[in-house]
Design a protein around this motif. Structure first.
Motif, PDB file in Angstrom:
ATOM      1  N   ALA A  40       4.430  -0.514  -7.692  1.00 32.02           N
ATOM      2  CA  ALA A  40       4.151   0.148  -6.414  1.00 32.02           C
ATOM      3  C   ALA A  40       3.540  -0.825  -5.409  1.00 32.02           C
ATOM      4  CB  ALA A  40       3.211   1.340  -6.639  1.00 32.02           C
ATOM      5  N   TYR A  41       2.673  -1.713  -5.896  1.00 34.60           N
ATOM      6  CA  TYR A  41       2.059  -2.715  -5.018  1.00 34.60           C
ATOM      7  C   TYR A  41       3.113  -3.650  -4.445  1.00 34.60           C
ATOM      8  CZ  TYR A  41      -0.366  -7.036  -3.772  1.00 34.60           C
ATOM      9  OH  TYR A  41      -0.797  -8.164  -3.132  1.00 34.60           O
ATOM     10  N   TRP A  42       4.061  -4.077  -5.275  1.00 34.91           N
ATOM     11  CA  TRP A  42       5.123  -4.964  -4.790  1.00 34.91           C
ATOM     12  C   TRP A  42       5.987  -4.254  -3.758  1.00 34.91           C
ATOM     13  CZ3 TRP A  42       6.524  -6.581 -10.457  1.00 34.91           C
ATOM     14  CH2 TRP A  42       5.612  -7.539 -10.875  1.00 34.91           C
ATOM     15  N   ARG A  43       6.287  -2.995  -4.001  1.00 34.41           N
ATOM     16  CA  ARG A  43       7.099  -2.250  -3.040  1.00 34.41           C
ATOM     17  C   ARG A  43       6.354  -2.006  -1.730  1.00 34.41           C
ATOM     18  NH1 ARG A  43       9.195   2.928  -5.777  1.00 34.41           N
ATOM     19  NH2 ARG A  43       7.305   2.747  -7.045  1.00 34.41           N
ATOM     20  N   MET A  44       5.031  -1.892  -1.823  1.00 34.82           N
ATOM     21  CA  MET A  44       4.246  -1.765  -0.591  1.00 34.82           C
ATOM     22  C   MET A  44       4.325  -3.048   0.233  1.00 34.82           C
ATOM     23  SD  MET A  44       3.035   1.094   0.221  1.00 34.82           S
ATOM     24  CE  MET A  44       2.127   0.397   1.594  1.00 34.82           C
ATOM     25  N   ILE A  45       4.430  -4.181  -0.432  1.00 36.17           N
ATOM     26  CA  ILE A  45       4.636  -5.441   0.298  1.00 36.17           C
ATOM     27  C   ILE A  45       5.960  -5.368   1.055  1.00 36.17           C
ATOM     28  CG2 ILE A  45       4.992  -7.930   0.061  1.00 36.17           C
ATOM     29  CD1 ILE A  45       3.166  -7.893  -2.363  1.00 36.17           C
ATOM     30  N   GLY A  46       7.005  -4.821   0.388  1.00 34.92           N
ATOM     31  CA  GLY A  46       8.292  -4.640   1.061  1.00 34.92           C
ATOM     32  C   GLY A  46       8.167  -3.711   2.260  1.00 34.92           C
ATOM     33  N   TRP A  47       7.391  -2.638   2.099  1.00 32.64           N
ATOM     34  CA  TRP A  47       7.134  -1.725   3.214  1.00 32.64           C
ATOM     35  C   TRP A  47       6.471  -2.459   4.382  1.00 32.64           C
ATOM     36  CZ3 TRP A  47       7.464   2.905   5.552  1.00 32.64           C
ATOM     37  CH2 TRP A  47       8.046   3.961   4.865  1.00 32.64           C
ATOM     38  N   TRP A  48       5.429  -3.231   4.078  1.00 27.35           N
ATOM     39  CA  TRP A  48       4.664  -3.915   5.114  1.00 27.35           C
ATOM     40  C   TRP A  48       5.530  -4.929   5.861  1.00 27.35           C
ATOM     41  CZ3 TRP A  48       0.924  -3.489   8.260  1.00 27.35           C
ATOM     42  CH2 TRP A  48       0.275  -4.604   8.802  1.00 27.35           C
ATOM     43  N   ARG A  49       6.339  -5.657   5.117  1.00 28.10           N
ATOM     44  CA  ARG A  49       7.206  -6.648   5.763  1.00 28.10           C
ATOM     45  C   ARG A  49       8.279  -5.968   6.617  1.00 28.10           C
ATOM     46  NH1 ARG A  49       8.144 -11.452   1.229  1.00 28.10           N
ATOM     47  NH2 ARG A  49       5.943 -11.984   0.985  1.00 28.10           N
ATOM     48  N   TRP A  50       8.777  -4.829   6.147  1.00 30.71           N
ATOM     49  CA  TRP A  50       9.784  -4.119   6.936  1.00 30.71           C
ATOM     50  C   TRP A  50       9.173  -3.570   8.220  1.00 30.71           C
ATOM     51  CZ3 TRP A  50      10.351   1.195   8.168  1.00 30.71           C
ATOM     52  CH2 TRP A  50      11.577   1.503   8.777  1.00 30.71           C
ATOM     53  N   LEU A  51       7.977  -3.011   8.134  1.00 32.29           N
ATOM     54  CA  LEU A  51       7.318  -2.474   9.321  1.00 32.29           C
ATOM     55  C   LEU A  51       7.030  -3.565  10.350  1.00 32.29           C
ATOM     56  CD1 LEU A  51       4.765  -0.006   7.658  1.00 32.29           C
ATOM     57  CD2 LEU A  51       6.753   0.615   9.040  1.00 32.29           C
ATOM     58  N   ARG A  52       6.749  -4.767   9.866  1.00 32.80           N
ATOM     59  CA  ARG A  52       6.484  -5.880  10.776  1.00 32.80           C
ATOM     60  C   ARG A  52       7.766  -6.549  11.252  1.00 32.80           C
ATOM     61  NH1 ARG A  52       2.975  -9.844   7.469  1.00 32.80           N
ATOM     62  NH2 ARG A  52       3.027 -10.996   9.435  1.00 32.80           N
ATOM     63  N   GLY A  53       8.899  -6.144  10.704  1.00 36.14           N
ATOM     64  CA  GLY A  53      10.172  -6.761  11.067  1.00 36.14           C
ATOM     65  C   GLY A  53      10.318  -8.164  10.544  1.00 36.14           C
TER      66      GLY A  53
ATOM     67  N   LYS B 132       8.895  -9.468  -8.919  1.00 36.15           N
ATOM     68  CA  LYS B 132       8.231  -9.190  -7.650  1.00 36.15           C
ATOM     69  C   LYS B 132       9.185  -9.431  -6.479  1.00 36.15           C
ATOM     70  CE  LYS B 132       4.402 -10.782  -4.726  1.00 36.15           C
ATOM     71  NZ  LYS B 132       3.245 -11.733  -4.617  1.00 36.15           N
ATOM     72  N   LYS B 133       9.883 -10.528  -6.511  1.00 34.84           N
ATOM     73  CA  LYS B 133      10.824 -10.857  -5.441  1.00 34.84           C
ATOM     74  C   LYS B 133      11.934  -9.809  -5.362  1.00 34.84           C
ATOM     75  CE  LYS B 133      13.546 -14.770  -3.745  1.00 34.84           C
ATOM     76  NZ  LYS B 133      13.982 -16.161  -4.021  1.00 34.84           N
ATOM     77  N   GLN B 134      12.413  -9.363  -6.535  1.00 37.88           N
ATOM     78  CA  GLN B 134      13.466  -8.357  -6.572  1.00 37.88           C
ATOM     79  C   GLN B 134      12.998  -7.034  -5.984  1.00 37.88           C
ATOM     80  OE1 GLN B 134      14.256  -5.984 -10.167  1.00 37.88           O
ATOM     81  NE2 GLN B 134      16.246  -6.993 -10.263  1.00 37.88           N
TER      82      GLN B 134
END
Length: 460
Positions: free
Chosen positions: A442-455, A319-321
């Motif tokens: 896909a769920y883990w990558r969406m977390i990456g998306w959300w964190r990137w969008l929030r900076g 998940k972290k990766q």
């Protein structure tokens, strides 16, 4: 317009959208699969093989092997020993101890009898000032540089800065390369003078042991958790990227094993120290620089040079990766958005870069939309179960076919298995990978998306 009619139109639009996305992805898979064979043919039959070049009798170009290490005391000796067993006459190994808080440096001192020496400053790729430098009294090719912790990208810059080779080979500290790796890689630079970066195949090493440079697979079968990652690596690092190489549209090379023309790295200023996905960022930088300056260049990967590396053994590590990979990919793609629709390369600007953005980077977003649309259709009674079944079966068939195709064409990796049973078991894992595992990924990558969008920054 009532809510039912509006919902029906929205569902129809989403249906067309998903169909278009699937058809584009399928067409790309077919093209890349075909070009994979073309590239393998080109590498094997239209160029000089490494066995035909007597490097020992020639002025072989020097290769600097850079190994950044941060808290790698448990595996650093094995990796360095593997690098020292390289069957190539002219190379050096530079280990960068990136501010390790464990016994990494002490372990290296104990096993390789390190003695301190003074560094000679060469370039300005990094602002980090080394704390100390050591050379091995028993292995003249080995040097170790200690510095404060600034991350992998900056550590690679330090290694490049204090290296003396014409070519730079970057490998991870938990990765192991076979003795013939450098010969197979450097010959591609001889065959193709405009080559600036070359990657090898990355394969999980969790189920293998390496003794005297020989790969030996453990008798026990790989776990399902590791098996699904093997399938991913075979599809991505060997099959998928090899196909893109033939088109000269490759945008990423696995950072666990990459060899560069040193001058090309210096021209672009090395790695960006703030990059989280440095392997993608450096390749995009090379593309952007050479296109901007109208310079001829090629970036390839070859599947028959395998770098063995550890993959996460549990879902916490995975998940972290995946969060870091997604965050880092979005970071790098946003930095190099000028490549989108770049007129100097129709392939990169209008096909390769848009594909990695809209098909790969947006994949978890589209999968999330698909799941939401599915449940909305079920709740509103708009779902055609026949269409859903056919669509799902088609996606499953495509995924299963590509997994089996990746296994079939990767002879160099499959030869490490002990029996046909192990190969068939891996193929069976490829058939269950789309069910459950893909959705979690896909769920883990969406977390990456959300964190990137929030900076929101992420940790390593």
């Amino acid at each position: 317009m009532d809510i039912t009619a509006l919902s029906s139109q929205v569902v129809r639009f989403m249906e067309y959208f998903f169909h278009a996305h699937l058809l584009i992805a399928l067409a790309t898979y077919i093209v890349v699969a075909a070009l994979l064979r073309k590239h393998l043919h080109h590498l094997r039959y239209r160029s000089i093989s490494h066995e035909k070049v007597p490097f020992e009798k020639l002025n072989a170009p020097k290769i600097s092997v850079i190994i950044p290490a941060h808290n790698e005391a448990l595996g650093i000796v094995e990796s360095v020993n593997a690098a020292l067993s390289i069957d190539y006459p002219n190379y050096e190994i530079v280990v960068i101890d990136d501010g390790s808080s464990d016994q990494t440096l002490e372990t290296l001192k104990e096993h390789f009898q390190l003695a301190e020496y003074s560094l000679t400053h060469c370039t300005n790729l990094s602002k980090s000032i080394p704390l100390s430098a050591f050379s091995s009294t028993t292995y003249p090719r080995l040097r170790v540089i200690q510095k404060t912790h600034t991350g992998k990208a900056d550590s690679l810059n330090v290694g490049i800065q204090y290296s003396s080779g014409e070519y730079i080979c970057c490998i991870d500290s938990d990765s192991i390369i076979t003795p013939d790796a450098l010969r197979k890689l450097i010959i591609q630079f001889i065959n193709e003078p405009t080559l600036v970066a070359l990657g090898g195949a990355i394969a999980p090493s969790n189920e293998i042991v390496i003794k005297n440079g020989e790969v030996r697979r453990k008798r026990n079968s790989q776990s399902i958790f590791v098996g699904v990652q093997i399938i991913e690596y075979l599809r991505s690092f060997t099959s998928w990227r090899t196909g893109w190489s033939y088109l000269d549209g490759l945008l990423i090379i696995g950072g666990a094993l990459t060899i560069f023309n040193k001058e090309a790295l210096i021209r672009i200023g090395g790695y960006r120290s703030e990059a989280y996905c440095e392997d993608l960022e450096i390749i995009l930088s090379l593309h952007e620089y050479h296109l901007k300056n109208n310079l001829p260049y090629k970036i390839w990967t070859v599947p028959d040079v395998i770098c063995w590396t550890r993959v996460p053994k549990d879902k916490v590590g995975l998940k972290k990766q995946r969060i870091r990979w997604m965050w880092g990919a979005l970071q790098s793609l946003s930095w190099h958005k000028k490549l989108m629709f770049n007129r100097k390369s129709l392939l990169i600007g209008w096909f390769s870069f848009p594909h990695i953005v809209f098909i790969e980077a947006f994949a978890p977003v589209i999968e999330l939309l698909g799941i939401v649309s599915l449940w909305v259709c079920i709740v509103l009674g708009l779902l055609s179960y026949t269409s859903f079944f056919i669509y799902g079966l088609l996606i499953y068939a495509i995924s299963g076919f590509y997994s089996w195709y990746a296994i079939a064409v990767n002879d160099s990796y499959i030869s490490s298995f002990n029996s046909l049973q192990q190969i068939l078991r891996l193929g069976a894992i490829g058939l269950i990978e789309p069910i459950g595992y893909r959705q979690r990924d896909a769920y883990w990558r969406m977390i990456g998306w959300w964190r990137w969008l929030r900076g929101k920054p992420i940790s390593w």
